[in-house]
Design an enzyme around this catalytic site. Structure first.
Site, mmCIF file in Angstrom:
data_model
loop_
_atom_site.group_PDB
_atom_site.id
_atom_site.type_symbol
_atom_site.label_atom_id
_atom_site.label_comp_id
_atom_site.label_asym_id
_atom_site.label_seq_id
_atom_site.Cartn_x
_atom_site.Cartn_y
_atom_site.Cartn_z
ATOM 1 N N CYS A 19 43.913 34.345 33.096
ATOM 2 C CA CYS A 19 43.193 35.589 33.373
ATOM 3 C C CYS A 19 42.062 35.841 32.380
ATOM 4 O O CYS A 19 41.018 36.388 32.749
ATOM 5 C CB CYS A 19 44.151 36.772 33.392
ATOM 6 S SG CYS A 19 45.154 36.968 31.895
ATOM 7 N N HIS A 72 47.856 40.410 29.889
ATOM 8 C CA HIS A 72 47.013 40.351 31.071
ATOM 9 C C HIS A 72 45.626 40.835 30.674
ATOM 10 O O HIS A 72 45.473 41.576 29.694
ATOM 11 C CB HIS A 72 47.583 41.211 32.207
ATOM 12 C CG HIS A 72 46.904 40.984 33.521
ATOM 13 N ND1 HIS A 72 46.745 39.723 34.059
ATOM 14 C CD2 HIS A 72 46.318 41.835 34.414
ATOM 15 C CE1 HIS A 72 46.119 39.812 35.229
ATOM 16 N NE2 HIS A 72 45.834 41.082 35.451
ATOM 17 N N ASP A 87 40.427 43.133 38.799
ATOM 18 C CA ASP A 87 41.623 42.360 38.480
ATOM 19 C C ASP A 87 41.842 41.338 39.581
ATOM 20 O O ASP A 87 42.289 41.674 40.686
ATOM 21 C CB ASP A 87 42.838 43.289 38.356
ATOM 22 C CG ASP A 87 44.121 42.551 37.965
ATOM 23 O OD1 ASP A 87 44.088 41.313 37.870
ATOM 24 O OD2 ASP A 87 45.149 43.222 37.757
#
Length: 217
Positions: A19, A72, A87
């Site tokens: 991520c 994250h 996201d």
């Protein structure tokens, strides 16, 4: 018609479980295409001291159970009254309003055990692009094999550094770049209201057995 900040979700550079690099690529796109002033964009690292942070509405989740990440990373656009979240791992819209993301993906911490409480390192995009480096060593097993297949492009590094990912994940305010917030302070800063307005998390990380673990380290 307003120009999109980044490409449509399906056209973005994306690698599962990377991520931080996915968000770096979004930031680099904005820098190169000049779709928005970088001063309005922030990279948000979500983690905590135990590296167990629950997030809902994740692609790797099951039903309404949260995924427990070690960390994250999302992109925040804060140039309007309703901030937007990007996201690529979420099942919510892309982008999604921060208010909706807070209510459905972050949720309240009132029913979550303290070890699952989230912290947020907010890093200006220009600082992130200038300083972030990852040699992807955190994604290798002890025998050198990959935990998850890496991106096909070369690792992101700077002239001075090959690996400083941990300085971004670490939630010690004295380390790394940006500013570290609790959930309530983060939402007060960017929405103007604490997480008490978010959806209940009673189906959640009050028990680690009722969630999907997705740690990378």
């Amino acid at each position: 018609m307003n120009r999109r900040l980044v490409p449509m979700r399906e056209d973005c550079v994306y690698t599962s479980c990377y991520c931080e690099e996915n968000v770096w690529k979004l930031c680099d796109y904005v820098r190169k295409q000049r779709t928005a002033p970088l001063k309005h964009l922030f990279v948000i690292f979500i983690s905590n001291e135990t590296r167990t942070v629950p997030l809902w509405k994740q692609k790797s989740g099951h039903g309404d159970l949260p995924v427990i990440w070690d960390y994250h990373v999302i992109l925040l656009q804060a140039d309007q009254s309703d901030c937007l979240v990007y996201d690529l791992d979420s099942t919510l819209s892309f982008p999604c309003s921060l208010k909706l993301y807070a209510a459905q993906a972050l949720r309240s911490e009132s029913d979550i055990r303290p070890e699952y409480h989230r912290k947020f390192r907010v890093v200006p995009v220009d600082s992130f692009l200038l300083n972030f480096a990852s040699d992807r060593s955190h994604m290798r097993n002890s025998d050198g094999s990959w935990k998850m297949p890496p991106p096909t492009y070369a690792p992101i590094c700077t002239a001075d550094c090959q690996m400083n990912l941990d300085d971004f994940i670490n939630m010690d305010p004295a380390i790394g770049w940006g500013v570290v917030f609790s959930l309530n302070h983060f939402l007060q800063r960017y929405i103007g209201s604490p997480s008490s307005s978010s959806a209940s998390s009673s189906s959640s990380a009050s028990s680690s057995s009722s969630s999907s673990s997705a740690t990378r380290s």
